[in-house]
Design a protein around this motif. Structure first.
Motif, PDB file in Angstrom:
ATOM      1  N   CYS B  16      86.000  52.026  -4.661  1.00 42.09           N
ATOM      2  CA  CYS B  16      85.927  52.872  -3.444  1.00 42.09           C
ATOM      3  C   CYS B  16      85.043  52.214  -2.394  1.00 42.09           C
ATOM      4  N   VAL B  17      83.903  51.672  -2.837  1.00 41.34           N
ATOM      5  CA  VAL B  17      83.004  51.001  -1.887  1.00 41.34           C
ATOM      6  C   VAL B  17      83.734  49.802  -1.263  1.00 41.34           C
ATOM      7  N   GLY B  18      84.512  49.093  -2.093  1.00 43.39           N
ATOM      8  CA  GLY B  18      85.291  47.964  -1.597  1.00 43.39           C
ATOM      9  C   GLY B  18      86.307  48.406  -0.549  1.00 43.39           C
ATOM     10  N   ALA B  19      86.928  49.557  -0.795  1.00 39.17           N
ATOM     11  CA  ALA B  19      87.919  50.074   0.163  1.00 39.17           C
ATOM     12  C   ALA B  19      87.256  50.412   1.497  1.00 39.17           C
ATOM     13  N   VAL B  20      86.063  51.013   1.420  1.00 42.31           N
ATOM     14  CA  VAL B  20      85.323  51.349   2.656  1.00 42.31           C
ATOM     15  C   VAL B  20      84.996  50.058   3.417  1.00 42.31           C
ATOM     16  N   ALA B  21      84.519  49.050   2.665  1.00 38.90           N
ATOM     17  CA  ALA B  21      84.171  47.769   3.303  1.00 38.90           C
ATOM     18  C   ALA B  21      85.409  47.155   3.954  1.00 38.90           C
ATOM     19  N   ILE B  24      86.012  48.894   7.245  1.00 41.94           N
ATOM     20  CA  ILE B  24      85.024  48.572   8.287  1.00 41.94           C
ATOM     21  C   ILE B  24      85.151  47.109   8.763  1.00 41.94           C
ATOM     22  N   TRP B  25      85.244  46.189   7.797  1.00 43.21           N
ATOM     23  CA  TRP B  25      85.257  44.770   8.192  1.00 43.21           C
ATOM     24  C   TRP B  25      86.671  44.191   8.331  1.00 43.21           C
ATOM     25  N   GLY B  26      87.660  44.885   7.784  1.00 41.97           N
ATOM     26  CA  GLY B  26      89.019  44.346   7.812  1.00 41.97           C
ATOM     27  C   GLY B  26      89.934  45.070   8.777  1.00 41.97           C
ATOM     28  N   THR B  27      90.356  46.275   8.376  1.00 38.14           N
ATOM     29  CA  THR B  27      91.340  47.023   9.173  1.00 38.14           C
ATOM     30  C   THR B  27      90.861  47.283  10.599  1.00 38.14           C
ATOM     31  N   GLY B  28      89.597  47.718  10.732  1.00 34.96           N
ATOM     32  CA  GLY B  28      89.062  48.069  12.060  1.00 34.96           C
ATOM     33  C   GLY B  28      89.189  46.930  13.056  1.00 34.96           C
ATOM     34  N   PRO B  29      88.521  45.790  12.784  1.00 34.29           N
ATOM     35  CA  PRO B  29      88.618  44.666  13.732  1.00 34.29           C
ATOM     36  C   PRO B  29      90.049  44.145  13.901  1.00 34.29           C
TER      37      PRO B  29
END
Lengths: 578, 79
Positions: B16-21, B24-29
């Motif tokens: 889950c923490v990996g999915a959040v990361a 934040i760092w993948g999908t968003g940018p």
């Protein structure tokens, strides 16, 4: 206290001891304590010097208005003088901001949310300065052009419509670049910081603040304090995630992250038993709502004249009631409280309306979570799509601003979409949304009253006046009282002084900062106490999504129609002024 | 029903923490680069607008807009 952790509001029993044994009353005492501190700190800032500056600026505004049939440069310069007057800019205001500040924004390195070395800050400031110098140059050029256009209009005695329109256009362009330059300048002021000690200090304050009430209500202060450390840390992480550049742009705020982080913990490793005494959703929400009451200033509803009242105060209740009835009669929503929370969330103003309504109608925490999630998704889509449609169709910006202000849920998304269209659209969108925000007080009170007199009565309970009082969520009284008191002070001191000591003093300088933290703690608690499987049950059949979609479609049609009628058919003179 | 072991819980937590990361760092940018939304995202960044703000007092743009509209209604009477 907190006997039924699944319900956002508990029931009341009328005994004198309720005043110190029920969290509804504690929410009122704590909320009013904060508001009193805000008043003591910021109200004396309305000094003679401030009043004199306001008088001078008003005289200049009057003179500028008499001179030209549009808002001249002198008009805006006088306004900017008033804008700078902020009680929260005082030393005590700055100290409060430092101590209570949420983690800072960041892009790649989340550590920057808490700490930045002096050399790193200098490098960042130097880079920001490069950008600022470019924007500052553009602002200077825009000002020169605006001055030249205004001069041309003045030479024609302000009676040449083409020259007047050209001056208005150039002045608007200058305002837009000025706003950009102001933000760019702020970024050049970055200095090294370490937010960690302040966060610990603030956490200590909150432990005492909420822990005392918890202890008096029969809980253990030590147990609360131990659990609160975890709740506060998760809430802080929610702020960190919300402060990420991309998340800020998409409008994914702390509430969503607080729920997500809480859910991750509770549904994977599990919320430890010793943390649970501090998982007090209702306690934090109710205290935050009492503070929110002070931000519901009824003097604001006439900010854009009668058109604003029609767009925000007539359409919104119609959409709310229609959506609720549609949910009950057509969709046959299994839960009235979920129906009401989604209807209010969609028609009024997203998360803040969802919180107030959920608390007023005793919705379950899963229902509030679902409403917040729906609002988040639709807000992000509408924030991107609506300006594109408005531009593509060629809708006038005043109309477009009113449309977006009345329909996009989240306040921040309204500002982003409005400003993206134009400064004029931003002013209208923001004002409509602000008037709609004020409606929360009336809606929460109405829903609370409707629930105790009608909905619960329908379940077979006789509801007399005494029974209404006993069932009525008492914190709503604190919420309404805070609104009435601050609205009365707002009217008594006048809008200009109120802007300095209430808007930019007691509210932005203290109460809204704490209110945001309290809501973040509440959403963290919701996540920490929610089972994901139970949450899925509420979404079965996709009825909440259908309800939201249909309600929002009606909202879009009615708001656009009403805004057109009001701003272009009935009150074109007001539109012309804007 | 079989109870999850501590290792299972830990693994799920990390996923889950990996999915959040990743968000934040993948999908968003990554989404920021999409031409449909890029102009709006760039604008929001330049103006430093918090699009996630929940109430009008949470965002400074509203204070200015309110002040402008109030003064427009009070002083702009000649247009």
């Amino acid at each position: 206290m907190g006997k039924d952790q699944g319900v956002v509001v508990d029931t009341g029993a009328s005994k004198l001891s309720d005043l110190w044994t029920q969290e509804d009353y504690w929410a009122i005492w704590l909320g009013f304590f904060v508001l009193m501190v805000g008043m003591i700190l910021f109200f004396p800032k309305a000094t003679d010097e401030v009043r004199q500056t306001i008088s001078q600026a008003n005289a200049n505004l009057e003179m500028a208005s008499a001179r030209a049939p549009f808002k001249t440069l002198a008009w805006y310069q006088a306004l900017d003088t008033k804008k700078k007057l902020k009680a929260s800019a005082s030393p005590e205001g700055k100290w409060i901001k430092k101590v209570t500040s949420a983690p800072k924004g960041w892009k790649q390195n989340p550590l920057e949310a808490f700490w930045m070395s002096a050399p790193a800050a200098s490098a960042k400031a130097a880079k920001a300065k490069e950008t600022y110098l470019k924007v500052a140059m553009a602002e200077k050029m825009a000002l020169v052009e605006a001055r030249a256009s205004e001069k041309m209009a003045a030479l024609a005695g302000f009676s040449d419509d083409t020259k007047n329109a050209s001056a208005v256009k150039d002045i608007d362009a200058w305002r837009a670049v000025k706003a950009k330059a102001s933000k760019a300048k702020a970024k050049t002021r970055v200095t090294g910081y370490n937010q960690v000690p302040w966060l610990f200090l603030f956490m200590g304050f909150l432990i005492v603040f909420f822990g005392l009430g918890y202890a008096v209500m029969g809980g253990g202060f030590g147990k609360f304090a131990a659990g609160f450390v975890v709740v506060f840390l998760v809430a802080t992480l929610a702020y960190v995630a919300a402060g990420n550049g991309s998340m800020k742009q998409y409008g994914v705020g702390y509430a969503a992250w607080a729920i997500v982080f809480g859910l991750i913990i509770s549904n994977t490793i599990g919320t430890p038993e010793w943390v649970k005494p501090a998982v007090q959703t209702e306690y934090y929400i109710k205290t935050g709502l009492v503070l929110l009451g002070a931000e519901i200033l009824f003097g604001k509803i006439l900010s854009i004249g009668i058109p604003g009242i029609f767009v925000a105060w007539v359409v919104t209740p119609i959409v709310l009631i229609s959506t609720y009835l549609f949910g009950q009669k057509v969709l046959k929503m299994p839960s009235k409280t979920l129906n009401m929370t989604i209807s209010a969330d969609m028609s009024v103003c997203g998360v803040s309306a969802a919180i107030a309504t959920a608390a007023a109608c005793k919705a379950k925490k899963e229902e509030l979570t679902l409403a917040v999630g729906l609002s988040l998704v639709f807000t992000s889509i509408m924030m991107v799509v609506m300006p594109l449609i408005i531009k593509a169709v060629g809708i006038p910006h005043v109309l477009g601003g009113a449309w977006m202000g009345g329909t996009i849920d989240a306040t921040g998304a309204v500002a982003a979409a409005g400003a993206f269209l134009s400064e004029r659209a931003l002013y209208v969108a923001a004002t409509i949304k602000m008037i709609q925000n004020v409606l929360i007080g009336v809606i929460a009170f109405g829903v609370a009253l409707y629930w105790v007199t009608k909905v619960e009565a329908a379940e077979g309970n006789h509801v007399g006046l005494i029974e209404i009082w006993r069932r009525f969520p008492k914190f709503v009284i604190g919420f309404i009282l805070a609104s009435i008191i601050f609205s009365a002070i707002y009217q008594a001191v006048g809008k200009d002084v109120a802007y300095v000591i209430i808007d930019q003093g007691a509210i932005r300088g203290l109460s809204k900062i704490l209110r945001s933290w309290f809501f973040c703690l509440a959403f963290t608690s919701i996540g920490l106490a929610t089972n994901f499987r139970e949450l899925k049950e509420y979404f079965k059949g996709g009825k909440p999504l259908i309800l939201y979609f249909c309600g929002q479609s009606l909202n879009l049609i009615l708001t656009l129609t009403m805004a057109y009628i009001m701003f272009y058919l009935v009150f074109p003179d007001i539109t012309a002024k804007i | 029903m079989k109870k999850n072991s501590r290792a299972d819980k830990g693994l799920r937590f990390l996923l889950c923490v990996g999915a959040v990361a990743a968000v934040i760092w993948g999908t968003g940018p990554l989404l920021n680069d999409w031409s449909v939304i890029n102009p709006l995202m760039t604008f929001i960044e330049e103006r430093d607008i918090d699009a996630g703000a929940y109430y009008y007092t949470d965002i400074e743009e509203f204070a200015e807009a309110g002040l402008i509209m109030d003064n427009t209604m009070t002083y702009c009477v000649n247009r």
